[in-house]
Structure formats: structure tokens, C-alpha cells
Design a protein around this motif. Structure first.
Motif, PDB file in Angstrom:
ATOM      1  N   PHE A   1       0.829  -1.194   0.000  1.00 19.32           N
ATOM      2  CA  PHE A   1       0.000   0.000   0.000  1.00 19.32           C
ATOM      3  C   PHE A   1       0.871   1.254   0.000  1.00 19.32           C
ATOM      4  CE2 PHE A   1      -1.967   3.460   2.355  1.00 19.32           C
ATOM      5  CZ  PHE A   1      -3.063   3.701   1.557  1.00 19.32           C
ATOM      6  N   ALA A   2       1.903   1.251   0.826  1.00 17.49           N
ATOM      7  CA  ALA A   2       2.806   2.409   0.892  1.00 17.49           C
ATOM      8  C   ALA A   2       4.167   1.941   1.383  1.00 17.49           C
ATOM      9  CB  ALA A   2       2.248   3.468   1.841  1.00 17.49           C
ATOM     10  N   TRP A   3       5.205   2.526   0.804  1.00 24.21           N
ATOM     11  CA  TRP A   3       6.560   2.257   1.278  1.00 24.21           C
ATOM     12  C   TRP A   3       7.409   3.486   1.016  1.00 24.21           C
ATOM     13  CZ3 TRP A   3       9.083  -2.024  -2.262  1.00 24.21           C
ATOM     14  CH2 TRP A   3       9.074  -1.615  -3.578  1.00 24.21           C
ATOM     15  N   GLY A   4       8.502   3.583   1.721  1.00 24.62           N
ATOM     16  CA  GLY A   4       9.387   4.711   1.517  1.00 24.62           C
ATOM     17  C   GLY A   4      10.540   4.688   2.497  1.00 24.62           C
ATOM     18  N   HIS A   5      11.500   5.570   2.234  1.00 22.14           N
ATOM     19  CA  HIS A   5      12.652   5.668   3.131  1.00 22.14           C
ATOM     20  C   HIS A   5      12.871   7.132   3.511  1.00 22.14           C
ATOM     21  CE1 HIS A   5      14.664   6.415  -0.784  1.00 22.14           C
ATOM     22  NE2 HIS A   5      15.433   7.216  -0.071  1.00 22.14           N
ATOM     23  N   LEU A   6      13.547   7.308   4.633  1.00 18.50           N
ATOM     24  CA  LEU A   6      13.855   8.656   5.101  1.00 18.50           C
ATOM     25  C   LEU A   6      14.909   9.282   4.189  1.00 18.50           C
ATOM     26  CD1 LEU A   6      13.947   7.993   8.947  1.00 18.50           C
ATOM     27  CD2 LEU A   6      12.097   8.995   7.593  1.00 18.50           C
ATOM     28  N   PRO A   7      14.826  10.596   3.936  1.00 20.17           N
ATOM     29  CA  PRO A   7      15.730  11.244   2.985  1.00 20.17           C
ATOM     30  C   PRO A   7      17.205  11.126   3.346  1.00 20.17           C
ATOM     31  CG  PRO A   7      14.258  12.864   4.014  1.00 20.17           C
ATOM     32  CD  PRO A   7      13.830  11.520   4.481  1.00 20.17           C
ATOM     33  N   GLU A   8      17.526  11.002   4.624  1.00 21.45           N
ATOM     34  CA  GLU A   8      18.942  10.898   4.987  1.00 21.45           C
ATOM     35  C   GLU A   8      19.574   9.574   4.526  1.00 21.45           C
ATOM     36  OE1 GLU A   8      16.672  10.455   9.005  1.00 21.45           O
ATOM     37  OE2 GLU A   8      16.427  11.577   7.155  1.00 21.45           O
ATOM     38  N   TYR A   9      18.743   8.654   4.038  1.00 28.00           N
ATOM     39  CA  TYR A   9      19.252   7.365   3.545  1.00 28.00           C
ATOM     40  C   TYR A   9      19.225   7.290   2.015  1.00 28.00           C
ATOM     41  CZ  TYR A   9      19.070   5.857   8.371  1.00 28.00           C
ATOM     42  OH  TYR A   9      19.278   5.743   9.723  1.00 28.00           O
ATOM     43  N   ASN A  10      19.079   8.416   1.341  1.00 29.65           N
ATOM     44  CA  ASN A  10      19.001   8.418  -0.119  1.00 29.65           C
ATOM     45  C   ASN A  10      20.180   7.709  -0.782  1.00 29.65           C
ATOM     46  OD1 ASN A  10      16.543   9.727  -0.293  1.00 29.65           O
ATOM     47  ND2 ASN A  10      17.430  11.738  -0.686  1.00 29.65           N
ATOM     48  N   SER A  11      21.369   7.854  -0.241  1.00 29.14           N
ATOM     49  CA  SER A  11      22.537   7.254  -0.903  1.00 29.14           C
ATOM     50  C   SER A  11      22.521   5.722  -0.838  1.00 29.14           C
ATOM     51  CB  SER A  11      23.835   7.810  -0.328  1.00 29.14           C
ATOM     52  OG  SER A  11      23.976   7.441   1.025  1.00 29.14           O
ATOM     53  N   TRP A  12      21.702   5.150   0.036  1.00 28.43           N
ATOM     54  CA  TRP A  12      21.582   3.681   0.096  1.00 28.43           C
ATOM     55  C   TRP A  12      20.369   3.175  -0.687  1.00 28.43           C
ATOM     56  CZ3 TRP A  12      23.404   6.305   4.342  1.00 28.43           C
ATOM     57  CH2 TRP A  12      24.638   5.858   4.856  1.00 28.43           C
ATOM     58  N   SER A  13      19.352   3.999  -0.832  1.00 25.89           N
ATOM     59  CA  SER A  13      18.088   3.583  -1.435  1.00 25.89           C
ATOM     60  C   SER A  13      17.563   2.315  -0.755  1.00 25.89           C
ATOM     61  CB  SER A  13      18.260   3.352  -2.941  1.00 25.89           C
ATOM     62  OG  SER A  13      17.014   3.232  -3.572  1.00 25.89           O
ATOM     63  N   PRO A  14      17.273   2.407   0.565  1.00 27.02           N
ATOM     64  CA  PRO A  14      16.885   1.214   1.313  1.00 27.02           C
ATOM     65  C   PRO A  14      15.548   0.598   0.910  1.00 27.02           C
ATOM     66  CG  PRO A  14      16.704   3.147   2.709  1.00 27.02           C
ATOM     67  CD  PRO A  14      17.350   3.595   1.428  1.00 27.02           C
ATOM     68  N   VAL A  15      14.782   1.267   0.035  1.00 27.96           N
ATOM     69  CA  VAL A  15      13.562   0.632  -0.461  1.00 27.96           C
ATOM     70  C   VAL A  15      13.929  -0.626  -1.255  1.00 27.96           C
ATOM     71  CG1 VAL A  15      11.592   0.916  -2.028  1.00 27.96           C
ATOM     72  CG2 VAL A  15      12.126   2.690  -0.375  1.00 27.96           C
TER      73      VAL A  15
END
Length: 192
Positions: free
Chosen positions: A125-139
Motif C-alpha cells: 500500500f505504501a513504502w518509503g525511506h527517510l531522505p537521509e538514507y538516499n545514498s543507500w536507497s533502502p527501499v
């Protein structure tokens, strides 16, 4: 499906909307084998740096919701359900709501709120990651954890949902995870 749509159209129904739903088929192969090279590399980086995905306990729903709200806000979007609505859904369908998270240093870097639609389908339904983890793309690690969960339960489809037409990058991202498009139609009929 084309035969079914034709039958309905002959009975007075009309096509109200057609969308492409992105679905990852689940079989014995690991998700990494389906991913494009860039996402496979991101997954390995997450694992190397200790960002691991796992099922979350139902009482972590407030943390999941908070993470999803922050993730959407960072992109200029909003989450379509508030915490109370998610809690109501969890209360009504405790065996169908699935929470998954990617942890980093004791906190949640990424989260997903999912629904088991049938024995064969898990819908994100929804997923996402916190912006401070953008360099990992934990999704990417989140998708992998969801895929592992699906395999353990015999779920055959991980449904990532549709993508708005104005976000072709989201389609590319989901396809890069190993998803393929599946036509989703909405029919309508005017009642007299």
C-alpha cells in the motif's frame, strides 16, 4: 482479460480507467536475480552497511506511519491514510496487514505498510525511506525483505501498485526491481 472486458462492454459497462499495475512475480529465485544491475548493487551496499529488512511487530505501526509520512513529505507528496485509518485497518484485518522495515543503527531507515489481498497476493500500500538514507536507497532492501517474506508464505505476486502517469521514473524504478506491468482496468455502468 480482454474477453472479460468485451463481455462486460456488451452488457452496457464502459471502460472508466486503464492503469498499469507493477507486479513482481515470486518464485524460488531470489529477487536480486530479477533486479537490474543498479538495484542489485544498491541491495549489496545496504547489506554490506548493515541495513537489513525484516517483518515488524504490529505495535510498531506508529513508527511505520511516521516514517512513511516523512518519506512522502520529502518528495512533496502526502500519505493518503492517517495513522487512525491504518490502525483501524490493522484492527479489522490483523492477519492481513504486514509491516516491514529496514533497520539502520537501531532506527527505521525504510518502512512498508502492506496488505495480504489473497493467499497469492501481497500488496504494498505504501513504502518509503527517510531522505537521509538516499545514498543507500533502502527501499531496494525493503523490496528484497518483502520478496523473502512472500516466498516463505507461498505468495506468488508482490503487487507494487500503479504509478501516476506523470512519474515515469517510478515505473522505471519498479521495473528495475524486477516488476512487470499488468493491465488494471476499471469498468463502470450507469444504473437507471
Amino acid at each position: 482479460m480482454s474477453d472479460q472486458v468485451e463481455v462486460f462492454c456488451r452488457q452496457g459497462w464502459s471502460l472508466a480507467r486503464a492503469e498499469v499495475d507493477e507486479v513482481i512475480p515470486v518464485d524460488e529465485a531470489p529477487l536480486e536475480a530479477r533486479m537490474d544491475r543498479g538495484n542489485a548493487k544498491r541491495l549489496r551496499k545496504c547489506h554490506r552497511d548493515g541495513l537489513t529488512g525484516r517483518l515488524l511487530a504490529p505495535d510498531l505501526l506508529p513508527s511505520v506511519h511516521k516514517n512513511l509520512v516523512a518519506s512522502r513529505a520529502a518528495r512533496g507528496w502526502r500519505l493518503s491514510m492517517d495513522l487512525r485509518q491504518m490502525q483501524d485497518m490493522q484492527d479489522l484485518y490483523p492477519d492481513r496487514v504486514v509491516l516491514v522495515g529496514v533497520e539502520s543503527g537501531g532506527g527505521l531507515a525504510a518502512t512498508a505498510f502492506c496488505l495480504r489481498l489473497s493467499p497469492d497476493v501481497l500488496y504494498v500500500f505504501a513504502w518509503g525511506h527517510l531522505p537521509e538514507y538516499n545514498s543507500w536507497s533502502p527501499v531496494v532492501a525493503l523490496a528484497d525483505a518483502l520478496h523473502v517474506h512472500c516466498r516463505s508464505l507461498g505468495v506468488r505476486q508482490l503487487d507494487l501498485g500503479t504509478c501516476p502517469p506523470d512519474q515515469p521514473g517510478l515505473v522505471r524504478f519498479k521495473r528495475g526491481l524486477g516488476a512487470c506491468g499488468s493491465l488494471k482496468v476499471t469498468l463502470s455502468k450507469e444504473l437507471q
